[in-house]
Design an enzyme around this catalytic site. Structure first.
Site, PDB file in Angstrom:
ATOM      1  CD  GLN A 107     -11.238   0.203  -7.330  1.00  0.00           C
ATOM      2  OE1 GLN A 107     -11.283   0.581  -6.169  1.00  0.00           O
ATOM      3  NE2 GLN A 107     -11.172  -1.083  -7.641  1.00  0.00           N
ATOM      4  CG  ASP A 152      -4.785  -0.655  -2.860  1.00  0.00           C
ATOM      5  OD1 ASP A 152      -5.422  -1.306  -2.003  1.00  0.00           O
ATOM      6  OD2 ASP A 152      -5.209  -0.434  -4.005  1.00  0.00           O
ATOM      7  CE  LYS A 183     -11.501  -0.706  -2.688  1.00  0.00           C
ATOM      8  NZ  LYS A 183     -10.624  -0.636  -3.838  1.00  0.00           N
TER       9      LYS A 183
END
Ligand code: NDP
Length: 286
Positions: free
Chosen positions: A96, A122, A52
């Site tokens: 994460q 997200d 990322k």
């Protein structure tokens, strides 16, 4: 033989758009900044975060990594997420997953909901999932967007298509089924308790699978000419990376299919970048 839907090529298209949007923002004196939170030392998570970071740097998004040890307290994590959410210089915040159970226990949803929905790149907060369920514009989970983009590369109009979504997780299955429903597909959700999975998949124009079971979707389960989207990522004992589809045989029946690796994975990261820029623009009203 099925057309291979090349996720790397499609992801490059998305990244190009994002890079030019970031350039425009920079030209106006703005900075797009993204913060990722990593708890513990899980090697796979470290690789995902590094990917990322690289992807952000390539398109000009500033990247910050905040790490906490697996021995940290629940409150250390909530404090960090609250601080990042409140920081006006940060446009996107991502936790994460997975987070060690020793830290979050069964309170992962609570933690995710501490992320400001406007920075939830997200798309996993209740606020953004609720907007998706309501068919309004929130931040949509990246994999779901990647699946839609891959399908539309070979079938632009989903109206009336029969889609079978295998998997109902908060991260992939549920949001993807909602997004495809919002695009007028007729979506059936299957999961581990579904009886006779093949009965559903055989009637599907499009099968999307996100189960984490290598070889789950076989050629016998697929209608001739169907589109097959394989979200699964599984590491076999010999180290090989495979999806949830028996690719070699399904490829002979389907009209289009995504490979693993090189299918939905690259698109997921590309749509994360897109969501970061969308978040920036909504915060700045640009
Ligand atoms: P989860 O384990 O959270 O969910 C898996 C889902 O699949 C569950 O709903 C489960 O049903 C269902 N399922 C499991 N086994 C079967 C079966 N035999 N038949 C039918 N349904 C089944 O996983 P995720 O959704 O997080 O991830 C799924 C896969 O996608 C994984 O391989 C993961 O690595 C990959 N992934 C890939 C991404 C990418 O960018 N390409 C991004 C995120 C994930 P139930 O609810 O009943 O347990």
């Amino acid at each position: 033989m099925a057309q291979i839907i090349d996720g790397k090529v499609l992801a490059a298209e998305v990244r190009e758009t994002v890079a030019s949007e970031v350039q425009k923002i920079k030209a106006q004196g703005g900075t797009v900044r993204f913060a990722a939170v990593l708890v513990g030392e899980d090697p796979a998570s470290q690789i995902y975060v590094r990917n990322k970071q690289r992807a952000c740097e390539k398109v000009g998004i500033e990247f910050e990594l905040h790490t906490l040890p697996a021995t940290c307290q629940y409150e250390d994590l909530t404090t960090l997420i609250r601080r990042l959410s409140a920081d006006v210089k940060i446009n996107g915040v991502l936790l994460q997953l997975p987070v060690p159970e020793s830290v979050v226990g069964n309170r992962l949803t609570e933690i995710l909901n501490l992320i400001d929905p406007q920075k939830d790149v997200d798309g996993l907060t209740i606020a953004n999932l609720g907007k998706l369920a309501d068919g309004v514009n929130g931040l949509v989970p990246c994999t779901a967007q990647g699946v839609l983009y891959a399908i539309q590369s070979v079938c632009p109009d989903l109206t009336g298509k029969n889609v079978v979504m295998i998997g109902r997780s908060r991260i992939v299955g549920r949001p993807t089924s909602l997004l495809l429903t919002n695009h007028d597909a007729t979506v059936t959700i299957c999961h581990s308790r579904t009886r006779d999975l093949a009965q559903y998949t055989r009637n599907a124009d499009i099968v999307v699978v996100a189960a984490g079971c290598p070889g789950l979707v076989t050629a016998k389960m697929v209608k001739k000419g169907a589109i097959i989207i394989d979200v699964g990522i599984n590491r076999l004992p010999d180290g090989k990376l495979v999806g949830d589809v028996d690719f070699v045989n399904v490829e002979k029946v389907a009209s289009a299919i995504t490979p693993v690796p090189g299918g939905i994975g690259p698109l997921t990261i590309a749509f994360l970048l897109k969501n970061i820029v969308v978040a920036y623009c909504r915060q700045r009203v640009c």
